[in-house]
Design a protein around this motif. Structure first.
Motif, PDB file in Angstrom:
ATOM      1  N   PRO A  18      11.175 -17.166  21.268  1.00 43.16           N
ATOM      2  CA  PRO A  18      10.442 -17.935  20.568  1.00 43.16           C
ATOM      3  C   PRO A  18       9.268 -18.604  21.038  1.00 43.16           C
ATOM      4  CG  PRO A  18      12.847 -18.756  21.626  1.00 43.16           C
ATOM      5  CD  PRO A  18      12.479 -17.449  21.778  1.00 43.16           C
ATOM      6  N   LEU A  19       8.909 -18.185  22.516  1.00 52.43           N
ATOM      7  CA  LEU A  19       7.655 -18.755  23.135  1.00 52.43           C
ATOM      8  C   LEU A  19       6.571 -17.457  23.040  1.00 52.43           C
ATOM      9  CD1 LEU A  19       9.498 -20.472  26.074  1.00 52.43           C
ATOM     10  CD2 LEU A  19       8.658 -21.460  23.773  1.00 52.43           C
ATOM     11  N   SER A  20       6.971 -16.351  22.541  1.00 48.65           N
ATOM     12  CA  SER A  20       5.913 -15.496  22.323  1.00 48.65           C
ATOM     13  C   SER A  20       4.844 -15.979  21.711  1.00 48.65           C
ATOM     14  CB  SER A  20       6.462 -14.155  21.956  1.00 48.65           C
ATOM     15  OG  SER A  20       6.930 -14.224  20.498  1.00 48.65           O
ATOM     16  N   ALA A  21       3.550 -15.050  21.765  1.00 48.09           N
ATOM     17  CA  ALA A  21       2.460 -15.589  20.732  1.00 48.09           C
ATOM     18  C   ALA A  21       2.569 -15.461  19.607  1.00 48.09           C
ATOM     19  CB  ALA A  21       1.255 -15.025  21.415  1.00 48.09           C
ATOM     20  N   LEU A  22       3.021 -14.241  19.000  1.00 54.60           N
ATOM     21  CA  LEU A  22       3.371 -14.184  17.833  1.00 54.60           C
ATOM     22  C   LEU A  22       4.371 -15.032  17.079  1.00 54.60           C
ATOM     23  CD1 LEU A  22       2.545 -12.038  15.700  1.00 54.60           C
ATOM     24  CD2 LEU A  22       4.327 -10.725  16.168  1.00 54.60           C
ATOM     25  N   SER A  23       5.407 -15.199  17.747  1.00 57.50           N
ATOM     26  CA  SER A  23       6.406 -16.477  17.344  1.00 57.50           C
ATOM     27  C   SER A  23       5.939 -17.688  16.991  1.00 57.50           C
ATOM     28  CB  SER A  23       7.567 -16.242  18.311  1.00 57.50           C
ATOM     29  OG  SER A  23       8.404 -15.240  18.317  1.00 57.50           O
ATOM     30  N   SER A  24       5.023 -17.857  18.061  1.00 59.77           N
ATOM     31  CA  SER A  24       4.492 -19.232  17.993  1.00 59.77           C
ATOM     32  C   SER A  24       3.448 -19.405  16.847  1.00 59.77           C
ATOM     33  CB  SER A  24       3.644 -19.758  19.141  1.00 59.77           C
ATOM     34  OG  SER A  24       4.584 -19.835  20.466  1.00 59.77           O
TER      35      SER A  24
END
Length: 64
Positions: free
Chosen positions: A13-19
């Protein structure tokens, strides 16, 4: 492998894409009051990550 986790891993949930996906989902709720430029920038950022060149980089990160 760590770069994939930080940039592209949708399960993180903290990945760039998830954000970016989370920001876009939140922006959908506020779309009536958000500036058009902000909405367009969110979409461009997501499409940048999902373009074929970015996905090739993603595959290289998984392999290494």
């Amino acid at each position: 492998m760590y770069l994939f986790f930080l940039l592209f891993d949708c399960e993180n949930p903290l990945s760039a894409l998830s954000s970016l996906f989370s920001a876009r989902e939140n922006a959908k709720i506020l779309r009536d009051i958000l500036p058009v430029a902000l909405w367009e920038q969110l979409n461009e950022a997501i499409f940048f990550f999902l373009r074929p060149q970015s996905l090739r980089v993603c595959n290289l990160l998984i392999i290494h």
